[in-house]
Design an enzyme around this catalytic site. Structure first.
Site, PDB file in Angstrom:
ATOM      1  N   GLU A 104       0.818  -1.221   0.000  1.00 36.68           N
ATOM      2  CA  GLU A 104       0.000   0.000   0.000  1.00 36.68           C
ATOM      3  C   GLU A 104       0.859   1.283   0.000  1.00 36.68           C
ATOM      4  O   GLU A 104       0.319   2.392  -0.099  1.00 36.68           O
ATOM      5  CB  GLU A 104      -0.916   0.021   1.236  1.00 36.68           C
ATOM      6  CG  GLU A 104      -2.135  -0.872   1.148  1.00 36.68           C
ATOM      7  CD  GLU A 104      -1.842  -2.354   1.350  1.00 36.68           C
ATOM      8  OE1 GLU A 104      -0.825  -2.676   2.000  1.00 36.68           O
ATOM      9  OE2 GLU A 104      -2.617  -3.182   0.837  1.00 36.68           O
ATOM     10  N   ILE A 128       9.794  -9.548   4.249  1.00 37.66           N
ATOM     11  CA  ILE A 128      10.676 -10.650   4.654  1.00 37.66           C
ATOM     12  C   ILE A 128      10.309 -11.894   3.851  1.00 37.66           C
ATOM     13  O   ILE A 128       9.173 -12.373   3.924  1.00 37.66           O
ATOM     14  CB  ILE A 128      10.552 -10.902   6.168  1.00 37.66           C
ATOM     15  CG1 ILE A 128      10.884  -9.604   6.947  1.00 37.66           C
ATOM     16  CG2 ILE A 128      11.490 -12.035   6.594  1.00 37.66           C
ATOM     17  CD1 ILE A 128      10.689  -9.691   8.451  1.00 37.66           C
ATOM     18  N   HIS A 134       4.447 -14.528  -1.609  1.00 36.99           N
ATOM     19  CA  HIS A 134       4.363 -13.407  -2.558  1.00 36.99           C
ATOM     20  C   HIS A 134       5.337 -12.275  -2.235  1.00 36.99           C
ATOM     21  O   HIS A 134       5.121 -11.118  -2.571  1.00 36.99           O
ATOM     22  CB  HIS A 134       2.920 -12.914  -2.743  1.00 36.99           C
ATOM     23  CG  HIS A 134       2.254 -12.385  -1.519  1.00 36.99           C
ATOM     24  ND1 HIS A 134       1.428 -13.125  -0.726  1.00 36.99           N
ATOM     25  CD2 HIS A 134       2.257 -11.146  -0.976  1.00 36.99           C
ATOM     26  CE1 HIS A 134       0.960 -12.374   0.257  1.00 36.99           C
ATOM     27  NE2 HIS A 134       1.451 -11.174   0.123  1.00 36.99           N
TER      28      HIS A 134
HETATM   29  N1  INI Z   1       3.615  -6.580   3.671  1.00 43.20           N
HETATM   30  C1  INI Z   1       4.806  -6.140   4.153  1.00 43.20           C
HETATM   31  O1  INI Z   1       4.952  -4.929   4.368  1.00 43.20           O
HETATM   32  N2  INI Z   1       5.817  -7.011   4.377  1.00 43.20           N
HETATM   33  C2  INI Z   1       5.688  -8.344   4.145  1.00 43.20           C
HETATM   34  O2  INI Z   1       6.659  -9.091   4.380  1.00 43.20           O
HETATM   35  C3  INI Z   1       4.451  -8.817   3.661  1.00 43.20           C
HETATM   36  N3  INI Z   1       4.256 -10.232   3.435  1.00 43.20           N
HETATM   37  O3  INI Z   1       5.154 -11.000   3.752  1.00 43.20           O
HETATM   38  O4  INI Z   1       3.263 -10.649   2.952  1.00 43.20           O
HETATM   39  C4  INI Z   1       3.422  -7.902   3.411  1.00 43.20           C
HETATM   40  N4  INI Z   1       2.251  -8.309   2.939  1.00 43.20           N
HETATM   41  C5  INI Z   1       1.057  -7.500   3.004  1.00 43.20           C
HETATM   42  C6  INI Z   1       0.918  -6.572   1.807  1.00 43.20           C
HETATM   43  O5  INI Z   1       1.846  -5.526   1.894  1.00 43.20           O
HETATM   44  C7  INI Z   1      -0.473  -5.963   1.748  1.00 43.20           C
HETATM   45  O6  INI Z   1      -0.708  -5.204   2.904  1.00 43.20           O
HETATM   46  C8  INI Z   1      -1.575  -7.036   1.617  1.00 43.20           C
HETATM   47  O7  INI Z   1      -1.310  -7.890   0.539  1.00 43.20           O
HETATM   48  C9  INI Z   1      -2.967  -6.368   1.397  1.00 43.20           C
HETATM   49  O8  INI Z   1      -2.986  -5.555   0.222  1.00 43.20           O
END
Ligand code: INI
Length: 199
Positions: A104, A128, A134
């Site tokens: 976001e 991480i 993903h």
């Molecule tokens: N968001 C992060 O900031 N770091 C991560 O490691 C991460 N992982 O691992 O999934 C992550 N996922 C959430 C992503 O940024 C979104 O908030 C989510 O997909 C909703 O749109």
């Protein structure tokens, strides 16, 4: 040329910072950074000036912070705020904006720039690899998106988003043995604001 004792010194003894007689180059009025050679000094004089005065940069900063992996990201935030305040930025000139995750961040950074017209934005997050399948998508889009916003708006956006393989690596970079990437991002933001003011 006579010196204070009335002795005559060769031009070379005056040091490299004084232009030779008849030279069109301007004298540099600020001291060289430690370790700079005369050539580096001339070539990078403006750049060095922008690094020299980080204490007086001032400016207004937005910090966009991802909540995902907050145990690491909050330490990056502490480092970033600490670095700004130690360099003279007023806490009143720092706004913290939280978003769910790194995914976001680009759109939030864009909106913050449009609505608040900060001198610079600092983006802080941690992606991480071990935590998700993903990783590539989230990390890649965050990096591309933030770069795109910076380039399209012309507002500096410091990239303080960790993209690491393990939680241990994230911890190392958020205030332990590999420093604090939030603080480093804040210094980059300060330098860019200083540079843009000087251009
Ligand atoms: N968001 C992060 O900031 N770091 C991560 O490691 C991460 N992982 O691992 O999934 C992550 N996922 C959430 C992503 O940024 C979104 O908030 C989510 O997909 C909703 O749109």
């Amino acid at each position: 040329m006579p010196d204070a004792l009335g002795l005559t010194l060769p031009i070379s003894a005056l040091g490299s910072r004084r232009p030779a007689s008849g030279s069109k180059s301007k004298p540099l009025d600020a001291p060289a950074l430690p370790g700079a050679t005369s050539d580096q000094d001339k070539t990078h004089a403006k750049h060095q000036d922008s690094r020299r005065y980080l204490s007086n940069v001032g400016g207004r900063y937005g910090i966009v912070v991802a909540r995902f992996n907050s145990f690491v990201v909050e330490a990056l935030l502490d480092g970033a705020v600490d670095a700004l305040v130690r360099h003279g930025v007023s806490r009143d000139d720092i706004e913290i904006i939280r978003v769910p995750g790194a995914w976001e961040m680009p759109v939030a950074v864009k909106k913050v720039i449009e609505k608040r017209s900060y001198d610079a934005v600092i983006a802080l997050g941690a992606v991480i690899r071990g935590g998700t399948a993903h990783f590539e998508f989230v990390a890649g889009e965050a990096a591309k998106g933030i770069a795109s916003v910076q380039n399209s708006t012309g507002t500096p956006v410091a990239f303080g988003v960790l993209t690491v393989d393990t939680i241990e690596q994230a911890i190392e970079r958020s205030g332990t043995k590999a420093g604090n990437k939030g603080a480093e991002a804040a210094l980059c933001a300060l330098e860019m604001v200083s540079l843009f003011k000087a251009l």
